[in-house]
Enzyme design. Sequence first.
Site, PDB file in Angstrom:
ATOM      1  N   HIS A   1     -58.031   8.409  19.983  1.00  0.00           N
ATOM      2  CA  HIS A   1     -58.061   7.996  21.390  1.00  0.00           C
ATOM      3  C   HIS A   1     -59.465   8.172  21.949  1.00  0.00           C
ATOM      4  CE1 HIS A   1     -56.378   6.946  25.227  1.00  0.00           C
ATOM      5  NE2 HIS A   1     -56.680   8.106  25.790  1.00  0.00           N
TER       6      HIS A   1
ATOM      7  N   CYS B   1     -57.092   1.668  24.439  1.00  0.00           N
ATOM      8  CA  CYS B   1     -58.122   2.630  24.856  1.00  0.00           C
ATOM      9  C   CYS B   1     -59.528   2.148  24.533  1.00  0.00           C
ATOM     10  CB  CYS B   1     -57.851   3.995  24.229  1.00  0.00           C
ATOM     11  SG  CYS B   1     -57.909   4.019  22.419  1.00  0.00           S
TER      12      CYS B   1
ATOM     13  N   GLU C   1     -58.433   6.121  31.525  1.00  0.00           N
ATOM     14  CA  GLU C   1     -58.014   5.803  30.161  1.00  0.00           C
ATOM     15  C   GLU C   1     -56.919   4.754  30.176  1.00  0.00           C
ATOM     16  OE1 GLU C   1     -55.902   8.963  28.184  1.00  0.00           O
ATOM     17  OE2 GLU C   1     -54.850   9.548  30.015  1.00  0.00           O
TER      18      GLU C   1
END
Length: 479
Positions: free
Chosen positions: A440, A391, A452
């Site tokens: 994240h 990420c 993402e």
Amino acid sequence: MRNNGEVGTRRPALVALGLLISVAIVLTAAQAGAVPPPPPNPSDGQLSDAGAQVDAGVAEVGGLINQVASAEQQLQQLDEAVALKREAVNKALVDLQDARDASERAAASVTDSERELAEATTKVGQARSNFDVFAARAYTKPATPTMITFLAAASPDTVLDRARVLAMVSKQQQQVLDGLRRAQITRGNLNSLARQAKSEADAAAAAAEAKKADAEQAVAAAKVEADRQAGARDTLVKQRQGAQTKLDAARQNVAGLVAQRDAYLAWDQRRRAEEAAIRAAAQAAAARAAADQAARDRAAKAAEGKRPHTDLRDEAPQGVHPQAKPKRDPAPTMPAIGGSDAVETVVDRAMSQLGVQYSWGGGDENGPTLGIHDGGVADSYGDYNKVGFDCSGLMIYAFAGIGVSLPHYSGYQYNAGTRVPVAERVRGDMLFWGPNGSEHVALYLGNGQMVEAPQSGEVVKVSAVRNGGIMPYAVRIIT
């Protein structure tokens, strides 16, 4: 551990690979968040089986309906027979009552005739006794006061008159006696007739009683048969109701499966439409990113002197003077460009990587890289042997195009720009999850969507923004 020279020579190839992969997106994975999860899609076999169950249920219910109708018809006939027999009982009761009434009347007639016969007999006896007394007195006591007027003279004419009178009285008495005797005979005949009527009435009453008993037995037998048939009918009705319930359930199952199929087809149509839109956007982004040499130059410059994320050696990276201290996740730099052009450059670079596999620890300013060992989940997916992004690595690549160098850790990226309330997020902002953004990070695209690199086993994709666990602030690099 990777050789820095090998990494350097592989950069253009890796970037090109990322652009090619973006064109050939793994659409199903890429769209998992762009549309709701797929509804159930029943197979043709399931629909066929469900339809067969309905057909079988229709046949079963139809057969039971016919059986119930037949049973109800028979029951109606039995009810009519019971009603007829019950009326026969009513007739027998009426006949019995009439016979009993006739018997009672005959009994009363016998009683009356016996009384009248007794009275007539008494009168006959009394008249005979009175006549005998009168005659005896007339001959033996001619001077009795009752006859003194007629019998006082002693002449022959008087005597003759006396005889005539006696004969006349005797004749009258005999007539009276005869009348009484005839009345006595009549009463006797009437008594005999009354007794015969009584006997006949008693016989009729006995016959009516027998008919009543027979009728009651017939009613009882008919009632038993009717009850049996009613029980059979009720059993069939229950079976029919059970079959109807199963048929209704089968029909509902078919309707539900058809509705599921329709919902799935609608979902699939939407998915395909959004896939096409994402594919077009990804291809356009890939084309723009490939053509944006300036962004690649800025990214290359941002990567200069940086030690690879997984390089833990003490010596300086290749191309860096040994006396120079290599840069290691430096503090964020200011973007080289700003405004909407900068936002679209960042978005294009991130979107150009759609479909690139997730690789924990992978990705830098120039594109996807090999991942690293995590000793757990990522290793089970072989991330250390995959070229891709995690990420924060995806954010590094996206923002490097505007000259911003980000650290390879979402928690540090949370401090890389200006924080704004997450409700005020705009296109190009970074969104974070977990305490201080430690879990994240994703790039917000607008309209409730984000791009993402989610987790091991997945690919870079467009997803709906997940509000659960999201940090209250978004981070804005481009102002």
